[in-house]
Design a protein around this motif. Structure first.
Motif, PDB file in Angstrom:
ATOM      1  N   VAL A  33       3.146 -27.884  -1.354  1.00 61.85           N
ATOM      2  CA  VAL A  33       2.058 -27.106  -1.951  1.00 61.85           C
ATOM      3  C   VAL A  33       1.375 -27.980  -2.996  1.00 61.85           C
ATOM      4  N   CYS A  34       0.082 -28.162  -2.832  1.00 54.84           N
ATOM      5  CA  CYS A  34      -0.713 -28.919  -3.801  1.00 54.84           C
ATOM      6  C   CYS A  34      -1.413 -27.937  -4.725  1.00 54.84           C
ATOM      7  N   ASN A  35      -1.104 -28.021  -6.010  1.00 56.18           N
ATOM      8  CA  ASN A  35      -1.739 -27.157  -7.008  1.00 56.18           C
ATOM      9  C   ASN A  35      -2.799 -27.890  -7.819  1.00 56.18           C
ATOM     10  N   ARG A  36      -3.233 -29.028  -7.308  1.00 53.23           N
ATOM     11  CA  ARG A  36      -4.200 -29.850  -8.031  1.00 53.23           C
ATOM     12  C   ARG A  36      -5.562 -29.812  -7.335  1.00 53.23           C
ATOM     13  N   PRO A  37      -6.627 -29.465  -8.068  1.00 54.89           N
ATOM     14  CA  PRO A  37      -7.958 -29.551  -7.473  1.00 54.89           C
ATOM     15  C   PRO A  37      -8.298 -31.008  -7.147  1.00 54.89           C
ATOM     16  N   ASN A  75      -4.161 -16.079  -8.150  1.00 57.83           N
ATOM     17  CA  ASN A  75      -3.381 -17.317  -7.956  1.00 57.83           C
ATOM     18  C   ASN A  75      -1.891 -17.007  -7.902  1.00 57.83           C
ATOM     19  N   ILE A  76      -1.453 -16.211  -8.856  1.00 60.95           N
ATOM     20  CA  ILE A  76      -0.023 -15.891  -8.975  1.00 60.95           C
ATOM     21  C   ILE A  76       0.439 -15.105  -7.749  1.00 60.95           C
ATOM     22  N   SER A  77      -0.341 -14.123  -7.346  1.00 62.79           N
ATOM     23  CA  SER A  77       0.004 -13.320  -6.179  1.00 62.79           C
ATOM     24  C   SER A  77       0.030 -14.168  -4.908  1.00 62.79           C
ATOM     25  N   GLU A  78      -0.970 -15.024  -4.753  1.00 63.13           N
ATOM     26  CA  GLU A  78      -1.027 -15.884  -3.570  1.00 63.13           C
ATOM     27  C   GLU A  78       0.175 -16.825  -3.525  1.00 63.13           C
ATOM     28  N   PHE A  79       0.550 -17.372  -4.669  1.00 60.47           N
ATOM     29  CA  PHE A  79       1.699 -18.277  -4.720  1.00 60.47           C
ATOM     30  C   PHE A  79       2.994 -17.532  -4.405  1.00 60.47           C
ATOM     31  N   ARG A  99       1.776 -27.392 -14.009  1.00 59.33           N
ATOM     32  CA  ARG A  99       1.065 -26.256 -13.403  1.00 59.33           C
ATOM     33  C   ARG A  99       1.906 -25.614 -12.312  1.00 59.33           C
ATOM     34  N   SER A 100       2.550 -26.463 -11.503  1.00 63.24           N
ATOM     35  CA  SER A 100       3.336 -25.942 -10.380  1.00 63.24           C
ATOM     36  C   SER A 100       4.525 -25.120 -10.854  1.00 63.24           C
ATOM     37  N   ILE A 101       5.259 -25.612 -11.844  1.00 62.94           N
ATOM     38  CA  ILE A 101       6.419 -24.853 -12.312  1.00 62.94           C
ATOM     39  C   ILE A 101       5.973 -23.622 -13.107  1.00 62.94           C
ATOM     40  N   SER A 102       4.843 -23.719 -13.793  1.00 58.19           N
ATOM     41  CA  SER A 102       4.312 -22.550 -14.507  1.00 58.19           C
ATOM     42  C   SER A 102       3.916 -21.462 -13.517  1.00 58.19           C
ATOM     43  N   LEU A 103       3.245 -21.860 -12.455  1.00 55.83           N
ATOM     44  CA  LEU A 103       2.843 -20.904 -11.432  1.00 55.83           C
ATOM     45  C   LEU A 103       4.067 -20.265 -10.786  1.00 55.83           C
ATOM     46  N   TRP A 104       5.095 -21.065 -10.524  1.00 58.92           N
ATOM     47  CA  TRP A 104       6.351 -20.544  -9.969  1.00 58.92           C
ATOM     48  C   TRP A 104       6.950 -19.497 -10.909  1.00 58.92           C
ATOM     49  N   ALA A 105       7.041 -19.832 -12.207  1.00 54.71           N
ATOM     50  CA  ALA A 105       7.628 -18.901 -13.175  1.00 54.71           C
ATOM     51  C   ALA A 105       6.832 -17.601 -13.248  1.00 54.71           C
ATOM     52  N   LEU A 106       5.519 -17.702 -13.265  1.00 56.94           N
ATOM     53  CA  LEU A 106       4.680 -16.501 -13.320  1.00 56.94           C
ATOM     54  C   LEU A 106       4.837 -15.650 -12.056  1.00 56.94           C
ATOM     55  N   ALA A 107       5.006 -16.304 -10.910  1.00 54.15           N
ATOM     56  CA  ALA A 107       5.201 -15.565  -9.657  1.00 54.15           C
ATOM     57  C   ALA A 107       6.567 -14.897  -9.594  1.00 54.15           C
TER      58      ALA A 107
END
Length: 141
Positions: A33-37, A75-79, A99-107
């Motif tokens: 999964v690429c979380n970078r624009p 973003n969080i829901s999609e992840f 960003r990736s680990i933050s998104l994981w934690a939020l999800a």
């Protein structure tokens, strides 16, 4: 590339290159999964070029670009949905992995105690203490 395991099924890393994809495949990763624009930095490979290589290696590829510090509910829901259906193990990456680990934690926050999420992040080398209020708020919803 330094792979940082967060759970048995999920890891994060900084920017992945085409050579790194070969390493990830050899290490058994099935989803990237690429979380970078695109175009955050001049030396950054495009998501499309990495996607083509990952897919040629038989790995699933997902592009969910996140602007630093801007995690939307979508973003969080999609992840969260992506992780629920992904072939494991999964590696998510961005410039540094934060960003990736933050998104994981939020999800994970609605289903997992904030303290556990913060501890897992710390063990992987990331300080997510600034997310604690958001993680706690997600648990209450």
């Amino acid at each position: 590339m330094e792979i940082k395991a967060v759970t048995a099924a999920f890891s994060v890393a900084a920017q992945v290159t085409s050579d790194d994809l070969l390493t990830l495949k050899a290490a058994g990763f099935r989803t990237v999964v690429c979380n970078r624009p695109d175009n955050e930095a001049p030396e950054q490979p495009s998501a499309a070029s990495l996607a083509a290589q990952a897919q040629s290696l038989g790995m699933s590829w997902h592009w969910l670009p996140i602007t630093p510090g801007l995690f939307t509910k979508d973003n969080i829901s999609e992840f969260e949905q992506l992780l629920a259906s992904a072939n494991e193990p999964v590696l998510a990456f961005c410039r540094t992995g934060t960003r990736s680990i933050s998104l994981w934690a939020l999800a994970q926050a609605p289903h997992t105690a904030s303290a556990e999420l913060l501890q897992r992040a710390t063990a992987a080398g990331y300080d997510l203490s600034q997310l604690a209020p958001q993680l706690d708020a997600a648990k209450k919803q």
